[in-house]
Write a protein that holds these residues in place. Structure first.
Motif, PDB file in Angstrom:
ATOM      1  N   GLN A   1      10.244   9.027   1.582  1.00 56.89           N
ATOM      2  CA  GLN A   1       9.638   8.695   0.301  1.00 56.89           C
ATOM      3  C   GLN A   1       8.194   8.236   0.508  1.00 56.89           C
ATOM      4  OE1 GLN A   1      11.042   8.374  -2.976  1.00 56.89           O
ATOM      5  NE2 GLN A   1      12.810   9.513  -2.232  1.00 56.89           N
ATOM      6  N   LEU A   2       7.330   8.635  -0.398  1.00 56.14           N
ATOM      7  CA  LEU A   2       5.971   8.118  -0.450  1.00 56.14           C
ATOM      8  C   LEU A   2       5.944   7.157  -1.623  1.00 56.14           C
ATOM      9  CD1 LEU A   2       3.058   8.238   0.602  1.00 56.14           C
ATOM     10  CD2 LEU A   2       2.654  10.076  -1.040  1.00 56.14           C
ATOM     11  N   ALA A   3       5.749   5.877  -1.334  1.00 55.25           N
ATOM     12  CA  ALA A   3       5.818   4.870  -2.391  1.00 55.25           C
ATOM     13  C   ALA A   3       4.955   3.672  -2.002  1.00 55.25           C
ATOM     14  CB  ALA A   3       7.263   4.422  -2.598  1.00 55.25           C
ATOM     15  N   LYS A   4       4.723   2.814  -2.969  1.00 54.25           N
ATOM     16  CA  LYS A   4       4.002   1.582  -2.703  1.00 54.25           C
ATOM     17  C   LYS A   4       4.968   0.636  -1.994  1.00 54.25           C
ATOM     18  CE  LYS A   4       0.548  -1.247  -4.842  1.00 54.25           C
ATOM     19  NZ  LYS A   4      -0.145  -1.577  -6.073  1.00 54.25           N
ATOM     20  N   MET A   5       4.620   0.288  -0.745  1.00 53.81           N
ATOM     21  CA  MET A   5       5.501  -0.529   0.080  1.00 53.81           C
ATOM     22  C   MET A   5       4.697  -1.574   0.822  1.00 53.81           C
ATOM     23  SD  MET A   5       7.981   2.224   1.865  1.00 53.81           S
ATOM     24  CE  MET A   5       8.357   3.772   1.073  1.00 53.81           C
ATOM     25  N   ARG A   6       5.428  -2.530   1.371  1.00 56.56           N
ATOM     26  CA  ARG A   6       4.818  -3.501   2.265  1.00 56.56           C
ATOM     27  C   ARG A   6       5.716  -3.666   3.478  1.00 56.56           C
ATOM     28  NH1 ARG A   6       7.362  -8.359   2.090  1.00 56.56           N
ATOM     29  NH2 ARG A   6       8.560  -8.795   0.228  1.00 56.56           N
ATOM     30  N   ASP A   7       5.118  -4.008   4.609  1.00 56.69           N
ATOM     31  CA  ASP A   7       5.872  -4.251   5.837  1.00 56.69           C
ATOM     32  C   ASP A   7       6.514  -5.626   5.750  1.00 56.69           C
ATOM     33  OD1 ASP A   7       5.105  -1.802   6.958  1.00 56.69           O
ATOM     34  OD2 ASP A   7       3.223  -2.660   7.683  1.00 56.69           O
ATOM     35  N   ASP A   8       7.763  -5.745   6.222  1.00 60.19           N
ATOM     36  CA  ASP A   8       8.451  -7.033   6.146  1.00 60.19           C
ATOM     37  C   ASP A   8       8.285  -7.876   7.404  1.00 60.19           C
ATOM     38  OD1 ASP A   8      10.132  -5.903   8.013  1.00 60.19           O
ATOM     39  OD2 ASP A   8      11.967  -6.227   6.879  1.00 60.19           O
ATOM     40  N   GLY A   9       7.572  -7.349   8.415  1.00 57.14           N
ATOM     41  CA  GLY A   9       7.352  -8.104   9.639  1.00 57.14           C
ATOM     42  C   GLY A   9       8.426  -7.874  10.692  1.00 57.14           C
ATOM     43  N   GLU A  10       9.484  -7.188  10.343  1.00 55.20           N
ATOM     44  CA  GLU A  10      10.567  -6.902  11.289  1.00 55.20           C
ATOM     45  C   GLU A  10      10.703  -5.396  11.523  1.00 55.20           C
ATOM     46  OE1 GLU A  10      14.195  -8.842  10.191  1.00 55.20           O
ATOM     47  OE2 GLU A  10      13.179 -10.740   9.806  1.00 55.20           O
TER      48      GLU A  10
ATOM     49  N   LYS B   1       0.848  -1.178   0.000  1.00 55.37           N
ATOM     50  CA  LYS B   1       0.000   0.000   0.000  1.00 55.37           C
ATOM     51  C   LYS B   1       0.888   1.234   0.000  1.00 55.37           C
ATOM     52  CE  LYS B   1      -0.515  -0.538   4.938  1.00 55.37           C
ATOM     53  NZ  LYS B   1      -1.385  -0.840   6.024  1.00 55.37           N
ATOM     54  N   LEU B   2       0.303   2.373  -0.315  1.00 56.41           N
ATOM     55  CA  LEU B   2       1.040   3.623  -0.332  1.00 56.41           C
ATOM     56  C   LEU B   2       1.422   3.979   1.101  1.00 56.41           C
ATOM     57  CD1 LEU B   2       1.865   5.464  -2.634  1.00 56.41           C
ATOM     58  CD2 LEU B   2      -0.154   6.833  -2.188  1.00 56.41           C
ATOM     59  N   GLN B   3       2.729   4.108   1.367  1.00 55.45           N
ATOM     60  CA  GLN B   3       3.225   4.374   2.715  1.00 55.45           C
ATOM     61  C   GLN B   3       4.398   5.340   2.673  1.00 55.45           C
ATOM     62  OE1 GLN B   3       3.756   0.985   5.422  1.00 55.45           O
ATOM     63  NE2 GLN B   3       3.196  -0.336   3.718  1.00 55.45           N
ATOM     64  N   LEU B   4       4.670   5.927   3.832  1.00 51.59           N
ATOM     65  CA  LEU B   4       5.867   6.744   3.983  1.00 51.59           C
ATOM     66  C   LEU B   4       7.001   5.846   4.460  1.00 51.59           C
ATOM     67  CD1 LEU B   4       4.519   9.885   5.861  1.00 51.59           C
ATOM     68  CD2 LEU B   4       5.256   9.758   3.480  1.00 51.59           C
ATOM     69  N   GLY B   5       8.180   6.078   3.916  1.00 50.54           N
ATOM     70  CA  GLY B   5       9.358   5.343   4.343  1.00 50.54           C
ATOM     71  C   GLY B   5      10.538   6.285   4.431  1.00 50.54           C
ATOM     72  N   PHE B   6      11.449   6.014   5.360  1.00 54.25           N
ATOM     73  CA  PHE B   6      12.642   6.845   5.534  1.00 54.25           C
ATOM     74  C   PHE B   6      13.872   6.039   5.174  1.00 54.25           C
ATOM     75  CE2 PHE B   6      16.223   8.144   8.271  1.00 54.25           C
ATOM     76  CZ  PHE B   6      16.419   9.405   7.759  1.00 54.25           C
ATOM     77  N   SER B   7      14.750   6.643   4.390  1.00 54.46           N
ATOM     78  CA  SER B   7      16.013   6.004   4.032  1.00 54.46           C
ATOM     79  C   SER B   7      17.149   6.668   4.800  1.00 54.46           C
ATOM     80  CB  SER B   7      16.283   6.138   2.534  1.00 54.46           C
ATOM     81  OG  SER B   7      17.614   5.738   2.249  1.00 54.46           O
ATOM     82  N   PRO B   8      17.817   5.933   5.691  1.00 53.24           N
ATOM     83  CA  PRO B   8      18.948   6.523   6.402  1.00 53.24           C
ATOM     84  C   PRO B   8      20.121   6.840   5.474  1.00 53.24           C
ATOM     85  CG  PRO B   8      18.447   4.314   7.249  1.00 53.24           C
ATOM     86  CD  PRO B   8      17.501   4.593   6.135  1.00 53.24           C
ATOM     87  N   LEU B   9      20.187   6.181   4.333  1.00 54.49           N
ATOM     88  CA  LEU B   9      21.281   6.441   3.394  1.00 54.49           C
ATOM     89  C   LEU B   9      21.121   7.771   2.682  1.00 54.49           C
ATOM     90  CD1 LEU B   9      21.650   2.890   1.820  1.00 54.49           C
ATOM     91  CD2 LEU B   9      23.105   3.963   3.537  1.00 54.49           C
TER      92      LEU B   9
END
Length: 82
Positions: A19-28, A6-14
């Motif tokens: 980013q707002l992108a289509k993502m899924r949670d990996d369970g961790e 689903k469309l989610q916010l994600g942060f890249s430490p690098l």
């Protein structure tokens, strides 16, 4: 737990970008981008929203962490940039 993309916010430490992108949670506790869509950099917009939230709470918000420590976020408006 749902691993539906689903469309989610994600942060890249690098890249230090949000980013707002289509993502899924990996369970961790991490989010993985799915598909070939590069997402959209929303760092500036997200920072402005967080600043507005903190200012609406009197300039400071905080969280108690499970290890007994406290995380505090402060916001203040300063003079114009030159």
């Amino acid at each position: 737990m749902s691993n539906v993309a689903k469309l989610q916010l994600g942060f890249s430490p690098l890249t230090k970008k949000i980013q707002l992108a289509k993502m899924r949670d990996d369970g961790e506790g991490r989010r993985l981008r799915v598909g070939s869509d590069p997402g959209r950099d929303v760092t500036n917009e997200a920072a402005q929203l967080v600043w507005q939230l903190v200012m609406s709470e009197g300039g400071e918000i905080g969280w108690n962490l499970s290890d007994g420590s406290r995380m505090v976020l402060k916001a203040e408006k300063v003079g114009h940039a030159s």
